[in-house]
Design a protein around this motif. Structure first.
Motif, PDB file in Angstrom:
ATOM      1  N   ASN A  97       5.291   5.695   5.854  1.00  0.00           N
ATOM      2  CA  ASN A  97       6.470   4.822   5.799  1.00  0.00           C
ATOM      3  C   ASN A  97       7.752   5.632   5.902  1.00  0.00           C
ATOM      4  O   ASN A  97       8.707   5.224   6.568  1.00  0.00           O
ATOM      5  CB  ASN A  97       6.456   4.000   4.503  1.00  0.00           C
ATOM      6  N   GLN A 102       8.163   6.633   9.354  1.00  0.00           N
ATOM      7  CA  GLN A 102       8.601   5.486  10.145  1.00  0.00           C
ATOM      8  C   GLN A 102      10.114   5.299  10.008  1.00  0.00           C
ATOM      9  O   GLN A 102      10.801   5.011  10.990  1.00  0.00           O
ATOM     10  CB  GLN A 102       7.879   4.214   9.686  1.00  0.00           C
ATOM     11  N   GLU A 103      10.614   5.461   8.783  1.00  0.00           N
ATOM     12  CA  GLU A 103      12.065   5.323   8.571  1.00  0.00           C
ATOM     13  C   GLU A 103      12.821   6.416   9.330  1.00  0.00           C
ATOM     14  O   GLU A 103      13.869   6.158   9.925  1.00  0.00           O
ATOM     15  CB  GLU A 103      12.373   5.379   7.078  1.00  0.00           C
TER      16      GLU A 103
END
Length: 322
Positions: free
Chosen positions: A239, A242-243
């Motif tokens: 995550n 992904q950011e």
């Protein structure tokens, strides 16, 4: 007490069609090359899929040749090569899950081999998570799929099965030696040979090399994954990545907007320069015309005929304006 903590089974797992998922070309050999050689001797159907590929086409071709040569030495068919991005499997998990599920449905294995969730390389961990997502009971499109085995490469796992590969050591060493492009950076074959030797710690002295696996029934995968801290950690890392990827994508978009704005400003500046040059040319033409008129005017004022007719012009002016 050791028998309670260390697996002693050295028998081959029961399998007839084995799918091996390898994140990079060489992982299938380093992680389970000895087992694959044993399975090939028993005429077990083996399909190896190398999931990622380097961005450099020449290097990608070299890695494929190395992996094909190793497969020939170990006795199984040449691997299938996919083109997911080396180093970025965590970002491509949705597409990778879909492709693995399609492969499972088409090839229908009863056993899948994948890297363990404790691997240090993020591609290894991402592919492990993909394998768990695809092989869980109810998620797999293959009724015959019974088991998922995790193999170790860069980080030891806690095994429940040890496979004696003493008679395959020479084969495996020759196969590992095929990966010259990898071994030029690190002597992975020495590390793996040492790991295979270490895995005989709880085995009879005649066993000089073994590969370790964590073998799970597909019915147990959901509970295993729910309790798996590394997988959750990988999710957090994924995550975060992904950011970061989204931030970089937005940054690239803004850079493109800025470049386009610079192009537009450059075009506007060029148009202004053209207008300025055109205005300057017009001014120069007007100045030239003025200069020519002025020269003609001065020529008339200082001409002989103009001086002779001056009294006549004065008299005419007085008559018109007394």
């Amino acid at each position: 007490m050791e028998r309670f903590f260390a697996p002693v089974a050295t028998t081959l797992p029961s399998a007839s069609r084995v799918l091996v998922l390898a994140p990079h070309a060489d992982d299938e050999v380093f992680g389970c090359g000895g087992l694959l050689a044993l399975l090939a001797q028993q005429q077990v159907e083996i399909k190896v899929v190398v999931v990622s590929s380097p961005n450099d086409p020449a290097l990608a071709a070299t890695r494929q040749e190395e992996s094909n040569a190793a497969a020939t030495l170990l006795g199984y068919p040449a691997p299938t090569f996919w083109d997911f991005t080396d180093g970025a499997l965590a970002h491509e998990k949705p597409a990778l899950v879909e492709q693995v599920r399609q492969l499972l449905g088409q090839w229908a294995p009863d056993t899948v081999l994948a890297p363990s969730p404790w691997e240090m390389h993020r591609d290894h961990r991402a592919l492990c998570e993909v394998a768990m997502a695809c092989c869980q009971k109810g998620a797999s499109p293959v009724p015959a799929l019974r088991q998922l085995g995790f193999y170790e490469i860069g980080q030891p796992l806690t095994p429940n099965r040890l496979v004696d590969i003493t008679s395959q050591v020479a084969q495996k060493e020759q196969a590992m030696a095929c990966f010259t492009s990898q071994l030029a950076h690190q002597d992975y074959s020495r590390h793996i040979s040492s790991l295979n030797a270490f895995r005989t710690y709880s085995l009879p002295m005649k066993v000089t090399a073994a590969e370790a696996f964590l073998w799970l029934d597909v019915d147990d995968l959901a509970d295993f994954q729910a309790a798996l801290t590394p997988e959750r950690l990988s999710g957090v890392v994924w995550n975060a990545e992904q950011e970061v990827a989204a931030f970089l994508e937005e940054q690239n978009r803004l850079m493109d907007v800025l470049k386009q704005a610079n192009v537009s400003i450059g075009m506007a500046n060029a148009a202004l320069v053209r207008e300025r040059d055109a205005f300057a040319e017009a001014q120069a033409a007007k100045q030239q015309a003025y200069d020519e008129l002025w020269d003609a005017h001065q020529a008339v004022l200082y001409s002989r005929s103009w001086r002779i007719t001056r009294p006549l012009r004065v008299a005419t002016n007085v008559i018109r304006h007394p």
